[in-house]
Design an enzyme around this catalytic site. Structure first.
Site, PDB file in Angstrom:
ATOM      1  N   LYS A 191       0.545 -19.304 -13.732  1.00  0.00           N
ATOM      2  CA  LYS A 191      -0.713 -19.372 -12.981  1.00  0.00           C
ATOM      3  C   LYS A 191      -0.445 -19.920 -11.594  1.00  0.00           C
ATOM      4  CE  LYS A 191      -3.958 -22.407 -12.514  1.00  0.00           C
ATOM      5  NZ  LYS A 191      -4.255 -22.206 -11.080  1.00  0.00           N
ATOM      6  N   GLU A 267       6.479 -31.991 -12.468  1.00  0.00           N
ATOM      7  CA  GLU A 267       6.996 -32.350 -11.135  1.00  0.00           C
ATOM      8  C   GLU A 267       5.784 -32.751 -10.313  1.00  0.00           C
ATOM      9  OE1 GLU A 267      10.010 -32.562 -10.297  1.00  0.00           O
ATOM     10  OE2 GLU A 267      11.099 -31.307 -11.709  1.00  0.00           O
ATOM     11  N   CYS A 301       5.889 -32.492  -1.481  1.00  0.00           N
ATOM     12  CA  CYS A 301       5.878 -33.575  -2.460  1.00  0.00           C
ATOM     13  C   CYS A 301       6.842 -34.695  -2.078  1.00  0.00           C
ATOM     14  CB  CYS A 301       6.171 -33.043  -3.856  1.00  0.00           C
ATOM     15  SG  CYS A 301       7.654 -32.062  -3.953  1.00  0.00           S
ATOM     16  N   GLU A 398      -0.770 -40.359  -2.009  1.00  0.00           N
ATOM     17  CA  GLU A 398      -0.116 -39.176  -1.444  1.00  0.00           C
ATOM     18  C   GLU A 398      -1.125 -38.466  -0.547  1.00  0.00           C
ATOM     19  OE1 GLU A 398       0.863 -35.840  -4.134  1.00  0.00           O
ATOM     20  OE2 GLU A 398       2.804 -35.808  -3.130  1.00  0.00           O
TER      21      GLU A 398
END
Ligand code: NAI
Ligand code: MG
Length: 499
Positions: A191, A267, A301, A398
């Site tokens: 997906k 992850e 990331c 983040e």
């Protein structure tokens, strides 16, 4: 709309690209069962590029059923050698169509076209080739035993694996999942992110052209809470692999626990410290640190979002870094010298802006940036905060945008303590000419990757993943073979019953 959901997309260059916008199931581009579609936006213009078919849980069921049946009847009988050949063929076709792939990725995500071509897609091709080579080299072990025993392991595919990927490196994320999953002999239901469905559909057409048997690779465009969640709790998936945010990663782990305890690879995000010592080559450190936070508009990331500079060179570093940040070419992703494109979406733009507001309220100094660039498109100027501390949200969360927080430190102990004051542990970097110090700090840092005198480098053959809340498992290198196969131990007794 013509057959196969084919739509024509005109690039800013005037060239037209055709993309099949259906769900890619069984090597066909089909409508979703309920006929739903959604729009995907070009973040540089804020205009709709096209619409794509939207998968819901019934489409997920359908794709998983087909991938399961294909595994049993077809793919499990294909040799490693032939799997490798197919993956290599896909890499060849990606090389052939690299301009189209880079263009569609750039259009849908806002990444600069030339950088996408040179970095994302080259690395993706390298990833496919790397794992293609492994397809016929996935071996078990033979163990030392008593003379009347014969014990060995074999690495077996899971069957069908579910993969959910984010929008920040769509083609690269496809490669990171598809290449090892297929090399290991699994079929896949992938997906894509609702923000960037297009490049995977282009790759899907190449998968079909490469000659993969139908049903081996199935690619669904769709949203997280519907299609993604249906995958996470699906009773027929025995393995799921996810890249994206920490909260969603946790929800996937929870869904696994509450359904069938499918194995999970995660992850997730980071808030990575980039540590610059006084003895480093400051000009080099400035260049790497700049790339570390502003590459791909900070939507990375491993972004080096917390820059710690030793006090004696702090002023020099800050002045040079500020100059380089101010000189960043922000703008049209299709312009040759653009380094930083727009943020991926209006939602994400708003999120970054609210972090910038929070930083100001929390008392950090906004040195440069912090505002929109231009009139149209989700552009944010390269931003620098100073006078930060580890309690501030801009030092904890983040942000996933072009926002650097620069702080001062004096001793090794101090900077390591500060480096560890987040819940994350994805990456870290250290700049120093002192090899002993570099190695000592690399050992101490709680991070899945530590860069020394560089930042953000990625190699398909090197393991990648997170300590702490930055993830579970390792992808990259031979680690992916562990993630995408399960080990079976076989114990054979060669003699008579022993009692
Ligand atoms: P996200 O984690 O929500 O999305 C990543 C993928 O997960 C997408 O395919 C999405 O459709 C899917 N998803 C969302 N909710 C789901 C659910 N309940 N069940 C199953 N799948 C689900 O990330 P999003 O919303 O695109 O970005 C939000 C923040 O996440 C960013 O601001 C950034 O901080 C972080 N992020 C981190 C990434 C990384 O590589 N570390 C990548 C993308 C986002
Ligand atoms: Mg888009």
């Amino acid at each position: 709309m013509s057959s196969n959901n084919e739509q024509s997309i005109t690039l800013p260059t005037g060239k037209t690209i055709k993309v099949n916008t259906g769900l890619f199931i069984n090597n066909e581009f089909v409508d979703s069962i309920d006929g739903k579609r959604f729009e995907t936006i070009n973040p540089a213009t804020e205009k709709v590029i096209t619409t794509v078919a939207e998968a819901l849980s019934n489409d997920v069921d359908k794709a998983i059923d087909i991938a399961t049946e294909t595994y049993v009847k077809v793919w499990s009988k294909v040799s490693g050698y032939d799997r490798g050949r197919l993956i290599n063929k896909l890499a060849d076709l990606m090389e052939r169509d690299i301009d189209e792939l880079a263009a569609i990725e750039s259009l849908d995500n806002g990444k600069p076209f030339l950088l996408t071509k040179a970095v994302d897609i080259q690395l993706s091709i390298k990833t496919y080739r790397y794992y293609a080579g492994f397809a016929d080299k996935i071996n078990g072990e033979l163990f030392q035993t008593e003379s009347d025993k014969f014990d060995f392991t074999q690495r077996e595919p899971y069957g069908v694996i579910g993969a959910i990927i984010p929008w920040n490196f769509p083609i690269m994320m496809q490669a990171t999942k598809l290449a090892p999953i297929l090399a290991c002999g699994n079929t896949i239901v992938l997906k894509t992110s609702e923000f960037t469905p297009l490049s995977a559909l282009k790759v899907a057409a190449l998968i079909k052209e490469a000659g993969f048997p139908k049903g081996v690779v199935n690619i669904l465009s769709g949203y997280g809470p519907t299609a993604g969640a249906a995958m996470a709790s699906h009773m027929k998936l025995r393995k799921i692999t996810f890249t994206g945010s920490v909260p969603v990663g946790k929800s996937i782990l929870k869904a696994s626990a509450e359904s069938n305890l499918k194995k999970v690879t995660l992850e997730l995000g980071g808030k990575s410290p980039n540590i610059i010592f006084a003895d480093s080559d400051i000009d080099e450190a400035v260049k790497w640190a700049h790339m570390g936070i502003y590459f791909s508009s900070g939507q990375v990331c491993v972004a080096g979002s917390r820059i710690y500079v030793q006090d004696s060179v702090y002023d020099e570093f800050l002045e040079k870094f500020k100059k380089r940040a101010e000189g960043t070419k922000v703008g049209d992703p299709f312009k040759e010298d653009t380094f930083q494109g727009p943020q991926v979406s209006q939602i994400h733009y708003n999120k970054i802006m609210s972090f910038i507001e929070a930083g100001k309220k929390e008392g950090a100094t906004l040195l440069i940036g912090g505002e929109r660039e231009g009139e149209k498109g989700y552009y944010i100027k390269p931003t620098i905060f100073t006078d930060t501390n580890e309690k501030m949200s801009i030092m904890q969360e983040e942000i996933f945008g072009p926002v650097a927080a620069i702080s001062k430190f004096s001793t090794v102990e101090e900077v390591i303590e500060k480096a560890h004051l987040t819940r994350y542990g994805l990456a870290a970097a250290v700049f120093t000419k002192d090899i002993t110090r570099a190695l000592k700090i690399s050992k101490e840092l709680n991070a899945g990757t530590v860069w020394v005198n560089c930042y953000g480098l990625y190699e398909p053959n090197v393991p990648f993943g997170g300590y702490r809340e930055s993830g579970i498992g390792r992808e990259g290198g031979e680690s992916s073979l562990n993630e995408y196969t399960q080990v079976k131990s076989v114990q054979v007794h060669l003699g008579k019953f022993m009692f």
